[in-house]
Motif scaffolding. Sequence first.
Motif, PDB file in Angstrom:
ATOM      1  N   LYS A   1      -7.627   5.346  -4.993  1.00  0.00           N
ATOM      2  CA  LYS A   1      -8.568   6.214  -4.297  1.00  0.00           C
ATOM      3  C   LYS A   1      -8.054   7.652  -4.298  1.00  0.00           C
ATOM      4  CE  LYS A   1     -11.257   2.839  -3.216  1.00  0.00           C
ATOM      5  NZ  LYS A   1     -12.488   2.682  -3.951  1.00  0.00           N
TER       6      LYS A   1
ATOM      7  N   PHE B   1      -6.698  10.501   6.964  1.00  0.00           N
ATOM      8  CA  PHE B   1      -5.736  10.092   5.940  1.00  0.00           C
ATOM      9  C   PHE B   1      -4.675   9.176   6.535  1.00  0.00           C
ATOM     10  CE2 PHE B   1      -1.538  10.944   4.035  1.00  0.00           C
ATOM     11  CZ  PHE B   1      -1.735  10.326   2.812  1.00  0.00           C
TER      12      PHE B   1
ATOM     13  N   LEU C   1      -6.093   5.762   7.118  1.00  0.00           N
ATOM     14  CA  LEU C   1      -6.215   5.077   5.823  1.00  0.00           C
ATOM     15  C   LEU C   1      -4.843   4.585   5.331  1.00  0.00           C
ATOM     16  CD1 LEU C   1      -8.653   4.812   3.802  1.00  0.00           C
ATOM     17  CD2 LEU C   1      -7.690   6.782   2.637  1.00  0.00           C
ATOM     18  N   SER C   2      -3.818   5.300   5.677  1.00  0.00           N
ATOM     19  CA  SER C   2      -2.461   4.998   5.212  1.00  0.00           C
ATOM     20  C   SER C   2      -1.733   3.985   6.082  1.00  0.00           C
ATOM     21  CB  SER C   2      -1.631   6.288   5.161  1.00  0.00           C
ATOM     22  OG  SER C   2      -2.247   7.232   4.320  1.00  0.00           O
TER      23      SER C   2
ATOM     24  N   TYR D   1      -8.514  11.493  -2.710  1.00  0.00           N
ATOM     25  CA  TYR D   1      -9.037  12.212  -1.550  1.00  0.00           C
ATOM     26  C   TYR D   1      -8.571  13.664  -1.553  1.00  0.00           C
ATOM     27  CZ  TYR D   1      -9.934   7.499   0.140  1.00  0.00           C
ATOM     28  OH  TYR D   1     -10.372   6.207   0.261  1.00  0.00           O
TER      29      TYR D   1
ATOM     30  N   ASN E   1      -3.682   5.363  -2.375  1.00  0.00           N
ATOM     31  CA  ASN E   1      -4.487   6.493  -1.928  1.00  0.00           C
ATOM     32  C   ASN E   1      -3.736   7.749  -2.352  1.00  0.00           C
ATOM     33  OD1 ASN E   1      -6.378   4.913  -0.288  1.00  0.00           O
ATOM     34  ND2 ASN E   1      -4.587   4.531   0.987  1.00  0.00           N
TER      35      ASN E   1
ATOM     36  N   LYS F   1       0.843  -1.189   0.000  1.00  0.00           N
ATOM     37  CA  LYS F   1       0.000   0.000   0.000  1.00  0.00           C
ATOM     38  C   LYS F   1       0.878   1.240   0.000  1.00  0.00           C
ATOM     39  CE  LYS F   1      -2.563   0.663   3.710  1.00  0.00           C
ATOM     40  NZ  LYS F   1      -3.666   0.846   4.681  1.00  0.00           N
TER      41      LYS F   1
ATOM     42  N   SER G   1       0.449   5.661  -0.029  1.00  0.00           N
ATOM     43  CA  SER G   1      -0.377   6.864   0.026  1.00  0.00           C
ATOM     44  C   SER G   1       0.493   8.027  -0.421  1.00  0.00           C
ATOM     45  CB  SER G   1      -0.908   7.085   1.439  1.00  0.00           C
ATOM     46  OG  SER G   1      -1.774   6.032   1.799  1.00  0.00           O
TER      47      SER G   1
ATOM     48  N   ASP H   1     -13.104  10.342  -4.011  1.00  0.00           N
ATOM     49  CA  ASP H   1     -13.674   9.331  -3.120  1.00  0.00           C
ATOM     50  C   ASP H   1     -14.059   9.898  -1.768  1.00  0.00           C
ATOM     51  OD1 ASP H   1     -13.519   6.675  -4.553  1.00  0.00           O
ATOM     52  OD2 ASP H   1     -11.476   7.393  -4.828  1.00  0.00           O
TER      53      ASP H   1
END
Length: 157
Positions: free
Chosen positions: A114, A145, A148-149, A116, A40, A9, A11, A137
């Motif tokens: 995604k 944030f 999410l990260s 943001y 993200n 993942k 961001s 989104d």
Amino acid sequence: MSDHEKIKKVSIIISKGTLEGVYPGLIMANGARMAGIEVNVFFTFFGLDAITKKKMNNLKVDTVGNPALGFPTLIAALPGMSSFVTKKMKQQMEELDIPPVPEFIEMISDAGGKIYACLATVEMFKLKKEDFCDQLDGILTVGEFYELSAGGQIIFT
């Protein structure tokens, strides 16, 4: 490379509203999605211009104070210089089949990335959800944030 070493993942924070400020993050986000990495993209401050309907088609290259261009400040500040350099850069990107910003945002979103916007910046600039492109989104606080990260890499461009 073992599975626990692979990035799962990422961001990416985009804070600049110029072509040279937006494209690195978009290219990294798209590349991550193509590699199967969760993405993200968090737009803050002038980076919001890249996802604002009225501005996303009109980003320019910042010629003043940009030493990479090799222009003396006096030349870089001349009227029309930013527009000229922007036109040249867009032509070069088109030749290389690099999509314009709105299309790039759409590609990232369609691939599962995604998009943001930063709530504090949205409020500061007095923007509303309807001011943004359809791919948005959500509008998040910095804390949201970070949540999410969690467990991923954060890249600030």
